[in-house]
Motif scaffolding. Structure first.
Motif, PDB file in Angstrom:
ATOM      1  N   GLY A   1      -9.673  81.826  16.627  1.00  0.00           N
ATOM      2  CA  GLY A   1     -10.652  82.184  15.863  1.00  0.00           C
ATOM      3  C   GLY A   1     -11.626  81.661  17.640  1.00  0.00           C
ATOM      4  O   GLY A   1     -13.304  81.871  17.425  1.00  0.00           O
ATOM      5  N   ALA A   2     -10.626  80.868  17.950  1.00  0.00           N
ATOM      6  CA  ALA A   2     -12.101  79.549  18.627  1.00  0.00           C
ATOM      7  C   ALA A   2     -12.655  81.254  20.060  1.00  0.00           C
ATOM      8  O   ALA A   2     -13.767  81.008  20.297  1.00  0.00           O
ATOM      9  CB  ALA A   2     -11.199  79.327  19.568  1.00  0.00           C
ATOM     10  N   ILE A   3     -11.212  82.109  20.688  1.00  0.00           N
ATOM     11  CA  ILE A   3     -11.642  83.087  21.806  1.00  0.00           C
ATOM     12  C   ILE A   3     -12.926  83.467  21.145  1.00  0.00           C
ATOM     13  O   ILE A   3     -13.487  84.595  21.533  1.00  0.00           O
ATOM     14  CB  ILE A   3     -10.789  83.737  21.876  1.00  0.00           C
ATOM     15  CG1 ILE A   3     -10.294  82.852  22.560  1.00  0.00           C
ATOM     16  CG2 ILE A   3     -11.336  84.938  22.988  1.00  0.00           C
ATOM     17  CD1 ILE A   3      -8.697  83.541  23.053  1.00  0.00           C
ATOM     18  N   GLY A   4     -12.317  84.014  19.441  1.00  0.00           N
ATOM     19  CA  GLY A   4     -13.812  84.767  18.577  1.00  0.00           C
ATOM     20  C   GLY A   4     -15.218  84.474  18.685  1.00  0.00           C
ATOM     21  O   GLY A   4     -16.246  85.586  18.256  1.00  0.00           O
TER      22      GLY A   4
ATOM     23  N   LEU B   1      -3.689  87.709  17.244  1.00  0.00           N
ATOM     24  CA  LEU B   1      -5.420  88.544  17.237  1.00  0.00           C
ATOM     25  C   LEU B   1      -6.332  89.649  16.240  1.00  0.00           C
ATOM     26  O   LEU B   1      -7.251  89.596  16.505  1.00  0.00           O
ATOM     27  CB  LEU B   1      -4.332  90.459  17.803  1.00  0.00           C
ATOM     28  CG  LEU B   1      -3.836  90.630  19.084  1.00  0.00           C
ATOM     29  CD1 LEU B   1      -2.609  91.386  19.113  1.00  0.00           C
ATOM     30  CD2 LEU B   1      -4.406  89.914  20.429  1.00  0.00           C
ATOM     31  N   THR B   2      -5.549  89.353  14.887  1.00  0.00           N
ATOM     32  CA  THR B   2      -6.226  89.958  14.337  1.00  0.00           C
ATOM     33  C   THR B   2      -7.466  88.965  13.282  1.00  0.00           C
ATOM     34  O   THR B   2      -8.217  88.810  13.163  1.00  0.00           O
ATOM     35  CB  THR B   2      -5.312  91.007  13.360  1.00  0.00           C
ATOM     36  OG1 THR B   2      -4.191  89.733  12.447  1.00  0.00           O
ATOM     37  CG2 THR B   2      -5.019  92.167  14.067  1.00  0.00           C
ATOM     38  N   VAL B   3      -6.644  88.037  12.896  1.00  0.00           N
ATOM     39  CA  VAL B   3      -6.966  86.512  11.551  1.00  0.00           C
ATOM     40  C   VAL B   3      -8.119  86.043  12.722  1.00  0.00           C
ATOM     41  O   VAL B   3      -8.481  85.116  12.783  1.00  0.00           O
ATOM     42  CB  VAL B   3      -6.439  85.914  10.909  1.00  0.00           C
ATOM     43  CG1 VAL B   3      -6.707  85.035  10.190  1.00  0.00           C
ATOM     44  CG2 VAL B   3      -5.407  87.023  10.218  1.00  0.00           C
ATOM     45  N   GLY B   4      -7.302  84.920  13.787  1.00  0.00           N
ATOM     46  CA  GLY B   4      -8.011  84.780  14.777  1.00  0.00           C
ATOM     47  C   GLY B   4      -8.644  85.698  15.077  1.00  0.00           C
ATOM     48  O   GLY B   4     -10.392  84.985  15.009  1.00  0.00           O
ATOM     49  N   ILE B   5      -9.025  86.246  16.939  1.00  0.00           N
ATOM     50  CA  ILE B   5      -9.551  86.659  17.702  1.00  0.00           C
ATOM     51  C   ILE B   5     -11.006  87.638  16.594  1.00  0.00           C
ATOM     52  O   ILE B   5     -12.425  87.530  16.634  1.00  0.00           O
ATOM     53  CB  ILE B   5      -9.310  87.615  18.537  1.00  0.00           C
ATOM     54  CG1 ILE B   5      -7.849  86.398  19.241  1.00  0.00           C
ATOM     55  CG2 ILE B   5     -10.369  88.638  19.037  1.00  0.00           C
ATOM     56  CD1 ILE B   5      -8.276  87.399  20.040  1.00  0.00           C
ATOM     57  N   CYS B   6     -10.026  89.063  15.573  1.00  0.00           N
ATOM     58  CA  CYS B   6     -10.963  89.538  15.130  1.00  0.00           C
ATOM     59  C   CYS B   6     -12.105  88.974  13.848  1.00  0.00           C
ATOM     60  O   CYS B   6     -12.824  88.805  13.628  1.00  0.00           O
ATOM     61  CB  CYS B   6     -10.569  90.795  13.899  1.00  0.00           C
ATOM     62  SG  CYS B   6     -10.262  91.871  15.337  1.00  0.00           S
ATOM     63  N   GLY B   7     -11.369  87.613  12.725  1.00  0.00           N
ATOM     64  CA  GLY B   7     -11.850  86.209  12.280  1.00  0.00           C
ATOM     65  C   GLY B   7     -12.878  86.409  12.580  1.00  0.00           C
ATOM     66  O   GLY B   7     -13.973  86.265  12.496  1.00  0.00           O
TER      67      GLY B   7
END
Length: 127
Positions: A13-16, A71-77
């Motif tokens: 999430g931080a990255i996204g 990848l999905t919940v974290g970065i994409c979210g």
């Protein structure tokens, strides 16, 4: 509660979120801020990336659940912005820009889903 999954969401999430911020700033500089171009671009590209990840998980990548969540919940979210979409839509309506509102809502929904479908077909065609 799985703390590894929570950490995966937090780090991704931080990255996204940082990516979202940078793309939003770049879009504002490139296209102006009268129309929410940044949010539109983020929603479309975020949906495409989600489609790539989902497609790769299905046909190529056998990743642990924590990596998939990262990848999905974290970065994409962290990157996608449908809550911001709602706020931008409200402001367009509030300013009386009904044609822009309709274009923004339709473009966000249709192009984002289309991007995800295109990515899934692209990745599935690779297998």
């Amino acid at each position: 509660m799985n703390w590894i999954f929570i950490l995966a969401v937090a780090l991704g999430g931080a990255i996204g979120s940082v990516m979202r911020y940078l793309v939003g700033i770049g879009a504002g500089r490139a296209f102006g801020t009268d129309f929410p171009w940044g949010t539109l671009i983020i929603n479309i590209t975020g949906s495409f990336v989600m489609g790539v990840f989902a497609g790769l998980f299905a046909v190529r990548w056998n990743l642990p659940q924590a990596a998939r969540i990262f990848l999905t919940v974290g970065i994409c979210g962290g990157y996608t912005t449908f809550s911001t979409f709602s706020l931008d839509t409200f402001y367009l309506i509030e300013r009386g820009e009904l044609a822009a509102t309709a274009a923004y809502m339709a473009g966000s929904a249709l192009l984002s889903v289309g991007a995800l479908v295109a990515a899934m077909h692209l990745v599935r065609g690779m297998g």
